[in-house]
Design a protein around this motif. Structure first.
Motif, short mmCIF file in Angstrom:
data_model
loop_
_atom_site.label_atom_id
_atom_site.label_comp_id
_atom_site.label_asym_id
_atom_site.label_seq_id
_atom_site.Cartn_x
_atom_site.Cartn_y
_atom_site.Cartn_z
N ASP A 100 30.35 -22.29 29.84
CA ASP A 100 29.71 -21.33 30.75
C ASP A 100 28.42 -20.78 30.18
O ASP A 100 27.49 -20.45 30.93
CB ASP A 100 30.67 -20.18 31.04
N GLU A 101 28.33 -20.67 28.85
CA GLU A 101 27.10 -20.15 28.24
C GLU A 101 25.93 -21.09 28.51
O GLU A 101 24.82 -20.65 28.83
CB GLU A 101 27.30 -19.96 26.74
N LEU A 102 26.17 -22.40 28.38
CA LEU A 102 25.11 -23.37 28.66
C LEU A 102 24.76 -23.37 30.15
O LEU A 102 23.58 -23.47 30.52
CB LEU A 102 25.55 -24.77 28.21
N LEU A 103 25.78 -23.27 31.01
CA LEU A 103 25.52 -23.22 32.45
C LEU A 103 24.72 -21.96 32.82
O LEU A 103 23.85 -22.00 33.70
CB LEU A 103 26.83 -23.26 33.22
N GLU A 104 25.01 -20.85 32.15
CA GLU A 104 24.24 -19.63 32.39
C GLU A 104 22.78 -19.81 32.00
O GLU A 104 21.88 -19.31 32.68
CB GLU A 104 24.86 -18.46 31.62
N MET A 105 22.55 -20.51 30.87
CA MET A 105 21.17 -20.78 30.46
C MET A 105 20.44 -21.61 31.52
O MET A 105 19.28 -21.34 31.83
CB MET A 105 21.16 -21.52 29.12
N LEU A 106 21.14 -22.59 32.06
CA LEU A 106 20.54 -23.40 33.12
C LEU A 106 20.27 -22.55 34.36
O LEU A 106 19.19 -22.59 34.95
CB LEU A 106 21.49 -24.55 33.49
N TYR A 107 21.25 -21.76 34.76
CA TYR A 107 21.13 -20.96 35.97
C TYR A 107 20.00 -19.95 35.87
O TYR A 107 19.34 -19.63 36.88
CB TYR A 107 22.45 -20.26 36.25
N HIS A 108 19.75 -19.45 34.68
CA HIS A 108 18.70 -18.44 34.48
C HIS A 108 17.34 -18.97 34.91
O HIS A 108 16.45 -18.18 35.27
CB HIS A 108 18.68 -18.01 33.01
N THR A 136 32.28 -32.14 38.72
CA THR A 136 32.15 -31.50 40.03
C THR A 136 32.88 -30.16 40.11
O THR A 136 32.29 -29.13 40.46
CB THR A 136 32.68 -32.44 41.12
N GLU A 137 34.17 -30.15 39.82
CA GLU A 137 34.95 -28.94 40.02
C GLU A 137 34.45 -27.78 39.16
O GLU A 137 34.33 -26.65 39.64
CB GLU A 137 36.43 -29.23 39.72
N GLN A 138 34.13 -28.07 37.89
CA GLN A 138 33.68 -27.01 37.00
C GLN A 138 32.37 -26.40 37.49
O GLN A 138 32.20 -25.18 37.51
CB GLN A 138 33.49 -27.55 35.57
N VAL A 139 31.42 -27.26 37.88
CA VAL A 139 30.10 -26.77 38.27
C VAL A 139 30.16 -26.06 39.63
O VAL A 139 29.53 -25.00 39.81
CB VAL A 139 29.09 -27.94 38.32
N ILE A 140 30.91 -26.62 40.57
CA ILE A 140 31.02 -25.98 41.88
C ILE A 140 31.69 -24.60 41.75
O ILE A 140 31.26 -23.62 42.38
CB ILE A 140 31.82 -26.86 42.86
N THR A 141 32.71 -24.53 40.93
CA THR A 141 33.37 -23.23 40.68
C THR A 141 32.39 -22.23 40.10
O THR A 141 32.36 -21.06 40.50
CB THR A 141 34.57 -23.41 39.73
N PHE A 142 31.58 -22.68 39.15
CA PHE A 142 30.58 -21.79 38.53
C PHE A 142 29.56 -21.32 39.56
O PHE A 142 29.23 -20.12 39.63
CB PHE A 142 29.88 -22.54 37.40
N LEU A 143 29.05 -22.24 40.38
CA LEU A 143 28.01 -21.88 41.35
C LEU A 143 28.56 -20.97 42.45
O LEU A 143 27.85 -20.08 42.95
CB LEU A 143 27.40 -23.14 41.97
N LYS A 144 29.81 -21.18 42.85
CA LYS A 144 30.38 -20.34 43.89
C LYS A 144 30.49 -18.88 43.46
O LYS A 144 30.43 -17.96 44.28
CB LYS A 144 31.77 -20.87 44.28
N LYS A 145 30.65 -18.68 42.16
CA LYS A 145 30.75 -17.32 41.65
C LYS A 145 29.41 -16.59 41.68
O LYS A 145 29.37 -15.37 41.60
CB LYS A 145 31.28 -17.34 40.21
#
Length: 654
Positions: A100-108, A136-145
């Motif tokens: 999630d930390e890396l995904l947050e960096m991307l999302y920022h 798919t499931e991990q990223v979609i779950t992250f983006l939905k939040k």
């Protein structure tokens, strides 16, 4: 022995990995790092998947490089980092998608103020898109939040990479049940409505264009995927797009406030996609002379019901388009160019006529829209793109069955969903001959062209299309769904006009058709005789095409549009103009066309309509080439000569 020498050499990457203090940047300097990564070099993958190295790669693709760096090397490391993160290696996908930390960096990256750096935006989109497909499931779950995710993407829709990201969410999610959940989520976020709002005079052209293209791609993707969905579940995005409420909102945005060519063109492109009854592209292009063609999709009546009240607005665009400056063409100054808006309205009218919806056809007749289009056909004698659309309009009118029995026999249109077929004879055929005076206009234009040519002038650019329109009338008079109507209408012509028409058909048109047939056969013979050394025989060699002498002239050949007719031939519309660029060879193959995406083809259609300005430049012109489908086209121009000696070499495409 044959294998006398051992050519295997150990990679320098292995030597670097032996060092405990090796850095990511040092490894990225190596030319073969991508090959080693994709070859599953275990030591390299373990090094790259370390937490601090993953963070550094994400930082590289989401942070603007220092402006102090040389321009040619500023994005070297971000580009390599993106390629490594999207190399489709499991260990990297697992690390990036599961952290999630890396995904947050991307999302920022999305949380920055616009405009985004387009190159970094493409790196971000490619990386997230890869994760959507692989994790798919991990990223979609992250983006939905992330409640503001869709809003941030649309905030940056002026970057085409954001458009690609949205389409990834729609097309790359598997299995079907999860894809349906994603579509429901996007619908709850009102994606379609928010994209529609962007097609408005108040938004800049780039945002409007990308919003329009996204909606067009959603329509096509949704229709393609419809067969894969469960029978009990419909695509919610497509359902909204095809609803009368949504189409009406789009039309209100197009015509609200100050007249804008961008909003008219971009909105009309969405309407044209909604009216598509089969996929565009090489396999989906119809034969112009066919009395009908197979339709893959049914046009919803809700779309036509929404468009009908606004037909008067489109008609007014034909009469009073957005103002454009005069342009200099090869045949003189054009004070009022046709413009992209009027061309798109012509395309829309052609598509509407092909639906054969009675109420729409009646409203077009009441407004006298076809007469206005014919006026433009004969006014803009060098605009072949307009001529083609008017030709389609005439073809649609002449191919409308005049009774329920004939309609059933000809099957030109499986109907519009919710709209019953018209039981009455065609009302538009009489309009075409009586109010629009089609026969008289054909005769007058032909005689005027003969007079111009006899005085040493240039043959008018619409004469080829006019020939086909005349042939349509003759063919439908001999055999067609409105044959009896056309026969009666011809008999009702004034005696002098009917005599001129019969003489024209028996002599002038027959001779023109014979001459065109002979020339086409000769052209086919020439194509068969062309060999690989044709350019050498023509008098030029490869060195001449690669010289950088300032005296050399080149042509830029732009592929504008193409359609297949008949099955074994493809007609290619090209724009040809002199250029100083040292790139005298353009290659196009049929396999390349088949691989192009709908988005690229839509861009070609935009270029087709906007290329009128390109053809207006000195030494510019638009032409048609007829060649076998499986060919490689090489265009070049003779050194120190005019535009006339354009050589064409054809060889089998690999």
């Amino acid at each position: 022995m044959f294998w006398k020498f051992d050519l295997h050499t150990s990679s320098h990457i292995e030597q670097l990995l032996e060092r405990e203090d090796v850095t990511l940047r040092e490894l990225m300097e190596e030319d073969d790092i991508l090959q080693e990564c994709k070859a599953q070099n275990r030591r390299l993958l373990l090094f790259l998947s370390q937490e601090h190295n993953m963070r550094e790669m994400v930082q590289l693709i989401t942070t603007e490089p220092s402006a102090e760096l040389e321009e040619k090397s500023r994005f070297k490391f971000p580009n390599i980092a993106c390629e490594l993160l999207t190399s489709d290696v499991s260990i990297i996908n697992d690390k990036l998608g599961g952290d999630d930390e890396l995904l947050e960096m991307l999302y920022h990256f999305l949380e920055q103020e616009p405009p985004l750096n387009p190159l970094l935006a493409s790196f971000f989109s490619k990386t997230i898109g890869n994760l959507i497909a692989r994790k798919t499931e991990q990223v979609i779950t992250f983006l939905k939040k992330k409640e503001g995710f869709i809003g941030l993407v649309l905030k940056h829709i002026d970057a085409s990479a954001m458009m690609d990201l949205l389409l990834r969410l729609i097309s790359c999610v598997e299995p079907a049940s999860l894809r349906h959940d994603v579509l429901q989520w996007l619908n709850e976020e009102k994606l379609v409505q928010r994209l529609t709002e962007l097609i408005h005079t108040g938004n800049d052209d780039e945002r409007q264009s990308n919003a329009s293209q996204t909606l067009c791609d959603i329509i096509r993707l949704s229709r393609d995927q419809a067969g894969q969905m469960q029978e009990s579940s419909e695509d919610p995005l497509l359902a909204v797009l095809e609803s009368q409420e949504s189409v009406s909102e789009l039309l209100r945005n197009m015509f609200e406030g100050e007249k804008s060519e961008a909003s008219i063109v971009n909105g009309t492109q969405v309407l044209l996609t909604l009216l598509e009854t089969r996929r565009s592209g090489l396999e989906g292009l119809m034969d112009l002379y066919s009395q009908g063609y197979e339709r893959s999709y049914t046009v919803s009546s809700s779309i036509l019901n929404a468009i009908e009240p606004h037909l008067k607005d489109f008609h007014q665009i034909l009469l009073d388009p957005p103002q454009k400056s005069a342009i200099l063409t090869t045949v003189g100054v054009l004070e009022q160019p046709l413009g992209n808006a009027r061309l798109h309205v012509a395309r829309l009218v052609a598509s509407l006529l092909q639906t054969n919806c009675p109420s729409v056809c009646q409203e077009l007749s009441r407004l006298n829209t076809i007469d206005i289009l014919l006026d433009l056909f004969f006014t803009y004698t060098w605009n072949n793109f307009l001529h083609f659309q008017v030709e389609l309009c005439v073809s649609a009118i002449l191919s409308q069955p005049s009774s329920p029995e004939e309609r059933a026999n000809h099957q030109t249109n499986p109907g519009v969903q919710g709209v019953p077929p018209s039981p009455e004879p065609s009302e538009q055929a009489p309009e075409l001959f009586q109010r629009c005076l089609l026969v008289q206009r054909i005769l007058d234009a032909w005689e005027e062209n003969d007079r111009i040519q006899s005085e040493g002038g240039t043959r008018r650019g619409n004469m080829g299309h006019l020939t086909r329109v005349a042939n349509m009338v003759v063919q439908n008079l001999e055999k067609g769904p409105v044959q009896s109507q056309i026969s009666d209408l011809i008999k009702e012509l004034p005696d002098d006009c009917r005599g001129r028409w019969e003489s024209f058909v028996d002599e002038t048109l027959r001779e023109t058709n014979r001459r065109n047939t002979v020339e086409l056969a000769f052209s086919d013979y020439q194509i068969q005789q062309m060999t690989a050394n044709f350019v050498d025989q023509f008098g030029f060699n490869d060195e001449e095409f690669s010289e950088h002498d300032e005296n050399i002239k080149y042509v830029t050949v732009t592929i504008i549009d193409l359609w297949q007719k008949p099955a074994h031939l493809v007609t290619v519309a090209v724009s040809v103009k002199l250029s100083d660029a040292a790139a005298g060879v353009t290659r196009v193959s049929d396999s390349n066309w088949r691989r192009q995406t709908d988005r690229a083809q839509a861009n070609q259609r935009n270029l087709m309509s906007s290329s009128l300005n390109a053809t207006a430049q000195p030494c510019g012109r638009v032409g048609l080439l007829l060649c076998p489908v499986n060919t490689l086209l090489l265009f070049s121009i003779a050194k120190n000569r005019s535009i006339a000696p354009v050589s064409l070499k054809l060889a089998n495409a690999s």
